[in-house]
Write an enzyme that holds these catalytic residues in place. Sequence first.
Site, PDB file in Angstrom:
ATOM      1  N   GLY A  27     -11.475   9.689   4.745  1.00 17.85           N
ATOM      2  CA  GLY A  27     -10.180  10.463   4.190  1.00 17.85           C
ATOM      3  C   GLY A  27      -9.459  11.322   5.245  1.00 17.85           C
TER       4      GLY A  27
ATOM      5  CD  GLU B 217     -18.485   6.622   2.605  1.00 17.58           C
ATOM      6  OE1 GLU B 217     -17.473   6.713   2.117  1.00 17.58           O
ATOM      7  OE2 GLU B 217     -19.445   6.631   2.059  1.00 17.58           O
ATOM      8  N   PRO B 218     -15.497   7.731   7.867  1.00 14.88           N
ATOM      9  CG  PRO B 218     -15.729   8.573  10.254  1.00 14.88           C
ATOM     10  CD  PRO B 218     -16.552   8.345   8.812  1.00 14.88           C
ATOM     11  N   GLY B 219     -12.415   6.117   8.508  1.00 17.23           N
ATOM     12  CA  GLY B 219     -11.780   4.680   8.851  1.00 17.23           C
ATOM     13  C   GLY B 219     -10.612   4.858   9.632  1.00 17.23           C
ATOM     14  NE  ARG B 220      -5.393   6.919   6.984  1.00 13.92           N
ATOM     15  CZ  ARG B 220      -4.359   6.038   6.267  1.00 13.92           C
ATOM     16  NH1 ARG B 220      -3.304   5.678   6.983  1.00 13.92           N
ATOM     17  NH2 ARG B 220      -4.805   5.736   5.046  1.00 13.92           N
TER      18      ARG B 220
ATOM     19  NE  ARG C 157      -0.586   3.202   7.056  1.00 18.50           N
ATOM     20  CZ  ARG C 157       0.329   4.161   7.348  1.00 18.50           C
ATOM     21  NH1 ARG C 157       1.170   3.976   8.300  1.00 18.50           N
ATOM     22  NH2 ARG C 157       0.189   5.247   6.636  1.00 18.50           N
TER      23      ARG C 157
ATOM     24  CB  CYS D 229      12.838 -13.531   2.347  1.00 18.93           C
ATOM     25  SG  CYS D 229      13.473 -14.452   3.705  1.00 18.93           S
ATOM     26  CD  GLU D 230       9.682  -9.653  -0.822  1.00 19.96           C
ATOM     27  OE1 GLU D 230      10.203  -8.984  -1.708  1.00 19.96           O
ATOM     28  OE2 GLU D 230       8.959 -10.659  -1.355  1.00 19.96           O
TER      29      GLU D 230
ATOM     30  CE1 TYR E 231      -1.502   2.185   1.037  1.00 16.95           C
ATOM     31  CE2 TYR E 231      -0.553   2.666   2.937  1.00 16.95           C
ATOM     32  CZ  TYR E 231      -1.588   2.051   2.442  1.00 16.95           C
ATOM     33  OH  TYR E 231      -2.720   1.579   2.949  1.00 16.95           O
TER      34      TYR E 231
HETATM   35  C1  LIG Z   1     -11.423   3.250   2.605  1.00 13.92           C
HETATM   36  C2  LIG Z   1     -12.584   4.196   2.313  1.00 13.92           C
HETATM   37  C3  LIG Z   1     -12.826   5.103   3.413  1.00 13.92           C
HETATM   38  C4  LIG Z   1     -12.118   5.239   4.720  1.00 13.92           C
HETATM   39  O1  LIG Z   1     -11.051   6.077   4.498  1.00 13.92           O
HETATM   40  P1  LIG Z   1      -9.993   6.421   5.520  1.00 13.92           P
HETATM   41  O2  LIG Z   1      -9.047   7.208   4.921  1.00 13.92           O
HETATM   42  O3  LIG Z   1      -9.624   5.182   6.402  1.00 13.92           O
HETATM   43  O4  LIG Z   1     -11.025   7.530   6.408  1.00 13.92           O
HETATM   44  C5  LIG Z   1     -14.105   5.847   3.129  1.00 13.92           C
HETATM   45  N1  LIG Z   1     -14.994   5.337   2.189  1.00 13.92           N
HETATM   46  C6  LIG Z   1     -14.539   4.644   1.022  1.00 13.92           C
HETATM   47  C7  LIG Z   1     -15.429   4.709  -0.324  1.00 13.92           C
HETATM   48  C8  LIG Z   1     -13.399   3.855   1.295  1.00 13.92           C
HETATM   49  O5  LIG Z   1     -13.026   3.288   0.462  1.00 13.92           O
END
Ligand SMILES: *Cc1c(COP(=O)(O)O)cnc(C)c1O
Length: 430
Positions: free
Chosen positions: A238, A287-290, A326, A357-358, A330
């Site tokens: 997050g 659990e970083p993604g973004r 994106r 076409c949106e 959102y």
């Molecule tokens: C999507 C998700 C993440 C990653 O979120 P980011 O905002 O990209 O860091 C981590 N944990 C869980 C369980 C998720 O569903």
Amino acid sequence: MHSFHYQRGKLTCESYPLDKAAERYGTPLYVYSSHTIVDHYQRLDRALHELHHEICYAVKANSNLSVIRLLADQGAGFDIVSGGELYRVIKAGGNPTKCTYAGVGKSREEIEYALRCEVLSFNIESEQELSAIDEIARSLNKRAPIAIRVNPDVSASTHKYISTGKTENKFGIAIDRVAEVYDRAQKMSNVRIRGVQMHIGSQITEIKPFVQAIEKMVPLVRQLKSDCGIEFFSIGGGIGIVYRGSLESGDKIWWKEDQSRHSLTIQEYTGATIPLLKSLSLRVLLEPGRFLVGNAGVLLTRVLYVKKTPAKTFVIVDAGMNDLIRPALYQGYHEVVPLRESRDQPLTKVDVVGPVCESGDFFAMDRDLVRIEPGDLLALMSAGAYGFTMASNYNSRPLPAEVLVSGSEAKIVRRRQSYADLIEHEIAEG
Ligand SMILES: *Cc1c(COP(=O)(O)O)cnc(C)c1O
């Protein structure tokens, strides 16, 4: 810190000029910087050195095999949300025993697959899921490692579609019920309790929600450590990134997305959270993604037409909402910058829109841009996370290609779909 800068008048990724990538591989085109991804991973890893920790990259942010491999080589674990993502991690050389498996709707096939691959933990999102996993593990003569995802009921102050830690969200089990569910889990013969987990939302640019959630969790985590012998506490992902001003402010890691431009640094994040976590003496999972990949990617697009109406000027580009959803999904913000540097030129307000076409098919509304002509190349910045992974074939548009840059080299890591690819699995019956 990211690796997109103007060099000698051209926007480059590391030291590879992006106009060259567009000419070579066509547009729309995703381009990722391997240096940025590795740098973000290492910064976070270093900032956490005081903790016994594990960074589990959230694969859904960008699941290209080469991106997974890059992070696997750094020693990352992975946070997955489907059997398909587990398959990708394994194919890319990642270690399934470092995978945490989240998601409210895991199917029987997915659970069996993950059990066979010996994932680190199933993050349990409901009591029915817990019973199902116990039963499926029994049928395979296995013990399923689990962590319960706790919904701590805190407000993440982010867009409502990416907020996950309030009681009205579908995620996790309410904090006041969790002890009881662990009690049930302890009595299950084919479940092994390994940890506890939370994830309160995405693109969080303030420290407060993280601190509030961890503070709320700490007494529970202590209790679970003594009652159930949990080994880890996963604090989820997050961590928000810079979207506004992401080009000129490439030296900031992430900023609050408002006009005051108050910056929140990685030191602030770890500085506020580590003291709360350290006293638990547990393995901490993140659990970083973004955060790892968001600012490491751009979407290149070519201008097709500039259409002036009495109300607006529309810059119509060859990328669409099917390539990057994106903004439509959102209200995501992406800087739009020309690949050719243009200083001190007059700005006009334009809408940058795609061919789909949106009316929701736009990248920017009333944005100040220098004079744009058909044929010009633009970059949509900070498109490395939730970009390609959310792309679709809507309007029968082939998926774009993806390129990974390292220094002065660019490699294609996913080829552009052809028309034949579009109908590959289809049958014209009758
Ligand atoms: C999507 C998700 C993440 C990653 O979120 P980011 O905002 O990209 O860091 C981590 N944990 C869980 C369980 C998720 O569903």
